[in-house]
Design an enzyme around this catalytic site. Structure first.
Site, PDB file in Angstrom:
ATOM      1  N   ASP A 145      -6.791 -16.495 -19.861  1.00 54.02           N
ATOM      2  CA  ASP A 145      -7.033 -15.627 -21.020  1.00 54.02           C
ATOM      3  C   ASP A 145      -8.179 -16.184 -21.844  1.00 54.02           C
ATOM      4  O   ASP A 145      -8.117 -17.311 -22.329  1.00 54.02           O
ATOM      5  CB  ASP A 145      -5.743 -15.577 -21.858  1.00 54.02           C
ATOM      6  CG  ASP A 145      -5.869 -14.701 -23.094  1.00 54.02           C
ATOM      7  OD1 ASP A 145      -6.936 -14.125 -23.322  1.00 54.02           O
ATOM      8  OD2 ASP A 145      -4.864 -14.600 -23.831  1.00 54.02           O
TER       9      ASP A 145
ATOM     10  N   ASP B 261      -0.675 -10.023 -27.680  1.00 54.95           N
ATOM     11  CA  ASP B 261      -0.900 -11.303 -28.363  1.00 54.95           C
ATOM     12  C   ASP B 261      -0.235 -11.343 -29.734  1.00 54.95           C
ATOM     13  O   ASP B 261      -0.657 -10.641 -30.646  1.00 54.95           O
ATOM     14  CB  ASP B 261      -2.405 -11.531 -28.548  1.00 54.95           C
ATOM     15  CG  ASP B 261      -3.090 -11.923 -27.256  1.00 54.95           C
ATOM     16  OD1 ASP B 261      -2.629 -12.885 -26.628  1.00 54.95           O
ATOM     17  OD2 ASP B 261      -4.086 -11.273 -26.883  1.00 54.95           O
TER      18      ASP B 261
ATOM     19  N   SER C 188      -5.777  -6.986 -22.836  1.00 60.15           N
ATOM     20  CA  SER C 188      -5.252  -7.450 -24.119  1.00 60.15           C
ATOM     21  C   SER C 188      -5.495  -6.405 -25.200  1.00 60.15           C
ATOM     22  O   SER C 188      -6.645  -6.122 -25.549  1.00 60.15           O
ATOM     23  CB  SER C 188      -5.925  -8.761 -24.519  1.00 60.15           C
ATOM     24  OG  SER C 188      -5.636  -9.052 -25.862  1.00 60.15           O
TER      25      SER C 188
ATOM     26  N   MET D 241      -5.490 -21.180 -21.269  1.00 60.95           N
ATOM     27  CA  MET D 241      -6.376 -20.558 -22.252  1.00 60.95           C
ATOM     28  C   MET D 241      -7.805 -21.019 -21.976  1.00 60.95           C
ATOM     29  O   MET D 241      -8.076 -22.220 -21.956  1.00 60.95           O
ATOM     30  CB  MET D 241      -5.971 -20.937 -23.676  1.00 60.95           C
ATOM     31  CG  MET D 241      -4.669 -20.318 -24.158  1.00 60.95           C
ATOM     32  SD  MET D 241      -4.684 -18.495 -24.235  1.00 60.95           S
ATOM     33  CE  MET D 241      -6.016 -18.169 -25.397  1.00 60.95           C
TER      34      MET D 241
ATOM     35  N   HIS E 275       2.541 -12.780 -25.268  1.00 62.37           N
ATOM     36  CA  HIS E 275       2.028 -14.139 -25.446  1.00 62.37           C
ATOM     37  C   HIS E 275       2.269 -14.557 -26.892  1.00 62.37           C
ATOM     38  O   HIS E 275       1.607 -14.063 -27.806  1.00 62.37           O
ATOM     39  CB  HIS E 275       0.527 -14.113 -25.093  1.00 62.37           C
ATOM     40  CG  HIS E 275      -0.165 -15.426 -25.268  1.00 62.37           C
ATOM     41  ND1 HIS E 275      -1.538 -15.522 -25.307  1.00 62.37           N
ATOM     42  CD2 HIS E 275       0.300 -16.689 -25.424  1.00 62.37           C
ATOM     43  CE1 HIS E 275      -1.884 -16.795 -25.466  1.00 62.37           C
ATOM     44  NE2 HIS E 275      -0.787 -17.516 -25.553  1.00 62.37           N
TER      45      HIS E 275
ATOM     46  N   HIS F  84      -1.222  -7.069 -22.024  1.00 64.69           N
ATOM     47  CA  HIS F  84      -1.115  -8.381 -22.660  1.00 64.69           C
ATOM     48  C   HIS F  84      -1.003  -8.180 -24.164  1.00 64.69           C
ATOM     49  O   HIS F  84      -1.832  -7.501 -24.777  1.00 64.69           O
ATOM     50  CB  HIS F  84      -2.344  -9.234 -22.308  1.00 64.69           C
ATOM     51  CG  HIS F  84      -2.188 -10.678 -22.660  1.00 64.69           C
ATOM     52  ND1 HIS F  84      -1.401 -11.546 -21.936  1.00 64.69           N
ATOM     53  CD2 HIS F  84      -2.723 -11.403 -23.681  1.00 64.69           C
ATOM     54  CE1 HIS F  84      -1.467 -12.749 -22.484  1.00 64.69           C
ATOM     55  NE2 HIS F  84      -2.252 -12.693 -23.555  1.00 64.69           N
TER      56      HIS F  84
ATOM     57  N   MET G 225       0.420 -13.488 -33.050  1.00 65.98           N
ATOM     58  CA  MET G 225      -0.101 -14.642 -33.782  1.00 65.98           C
ATOM     59  C   MET G 225       0.568 -14.726 -35.143  1.00 65.98           C
ATOM     60  O   MET G 225       0.711 -13.715 -35.823  1.00 65.98           O
ATOM     61  CB  MET G 225      -1.609 -14.503 -33.977  1.00 65.98           C
ATOM     62  CG  MET G 225      -2.367 -14.273 -32.686  1.00 65.98           C
ATOM     63  SD  MET G 225      -4.126 -14.112 -33.046  1.00 65.98           S
ATOM     64  CE  MET G 225      -4.718 -13.642 -31.429  1.00 65.98           C
TER      65      MET G 225
ATOM     66  N   MET H 129       1.792 -16.848 -29.701  1.00 64.28           N
ATOM     67  CA  MET H 129       1.035 -17.949 -30.307  1.00 64.28           C
ATOM     68  C   MET H 129       1.682 -18.214 -31.656  1.00 64.28           C
ATOM     69  O   MET H 129       1.150 -17.886 -32.725  1.00 64.28           O
ATOM     70  CB  MET H 129      -0.438 -17.555 -30.443  1.00 64.28           C
ATOM     71  CG  MET H 129      -1.137 -17.503 -29.103  1.00 64.28           C
ATOM     72  SD  MET H 129      -2.800 -16.829 -29.220  1.00 64.28           S
ATOM     73  CE  MET H 129      -2.492 -15.150 -28.685  1.00 64.28           C
TER      74      MET H 129
END
Length: 222
Positions: free
Chosen positions: A177, A37, A10, A139, A68, A35, A39, A70
């Site tokens: 994760d 992320d 990540s 998660m 990913h 990965h 957000m 979020m």
């Protein structure tokens, strides 16, 4: 399990001054995925990074871009992330007004579709989407912040999800994760996961050595 075990470092934990270089080190040491992320400050409290960063790192590595989201109502951004180079787009079950429509949109854009659930969401809530998802992300910390400790109950959740997939004869990826290090990754693999996300465990310290250490354990459990 005959499935291939995959490491997805990540980049949330990487040093952004040297992002391209640090990503390349994980690739050299055998990590197959990156990965990524995203957000939005709404679905989770933090804000991270988005399309421009994905576009710029796409060119430095041949690794699979595991994105990913979020993000509240992620269907709004699927097309853009796919265009910027996302190979897999994972959305949160809890963030989608229409989960199936969101997964369909991801497939329409040519990416693999993942579904993620937070620690408090029952694993059984994934049951209606086992056909539609290509990967399922458990998660093992609350999404939104790096550096949290692995929630031990996550192991039972991984086992239950693997049993649900096995019962249908489905050989699909289970990604985990949050809080995974050399010290506990074996139990996560034994529980039935095969795609391992690690941020601090890869990027804090010697990246080549950390990645190689993970790969050694992942190969031992294939």
């Amino acid at each position: 399990m005959s499935m291939k075990n995959i490491l997805a470092p990540s980049i949330l934990s990487a040093d952004f001054k040297a992002l391209g270089e640090e990503i390349k080190q994980t690739e050299e040491a055998g990590a197959q995925y990156i990965h990524f992320d995203v957000m939005d400050g709404m679905f989770v409290p933090s804000i991270s990074f988005g399309m421009p960063v994905l576009s710029s790192i796409r060119g430095v590595t041949g690794q699979t871009m595991d994105v990913h989201l979020m993000v509240q109502e992620p269907v709004r951004y699927v097309k853009e992330f796919a265009a910027c180079g996302a190979d897999i787009i994972t959305v949160h079950l809890e963030a989608c007004g229409d989960v199936k429509a969101t997964l369909d949109e991801i497939h329409r854009c040519g990416a693999g579709a993942g579904i993620s659930i937070k620690p408090g969401t029952p694993v059984e809530s994934l049951a209606p989407y086992l056909d539609d998802g290509d990967m399922f992300l458990i998660m093992s910390v609350e999404p939104g912040f790096g550096g949290q400790a692995f929630i031990p109950e996550s192991l039972e959740r991984i086992r239950r999800l693997r049993a649900m997939l096995d019962a249908r004869g489905m050989d699909k990826d289970i990604e985990v994760d949050g809080g995974i290090y050399h010290s506990n990754v074996a139990e996560v693999l034994k529980a039935g996961a095969n795609v391992i996300v690690s941020g601090s465990g890869v990027y804090k310290g010697d990246i080549l050595q950390n990645t190689a250490g993970f790969m050694e354990i992942l190969r031992a459990y294939e």
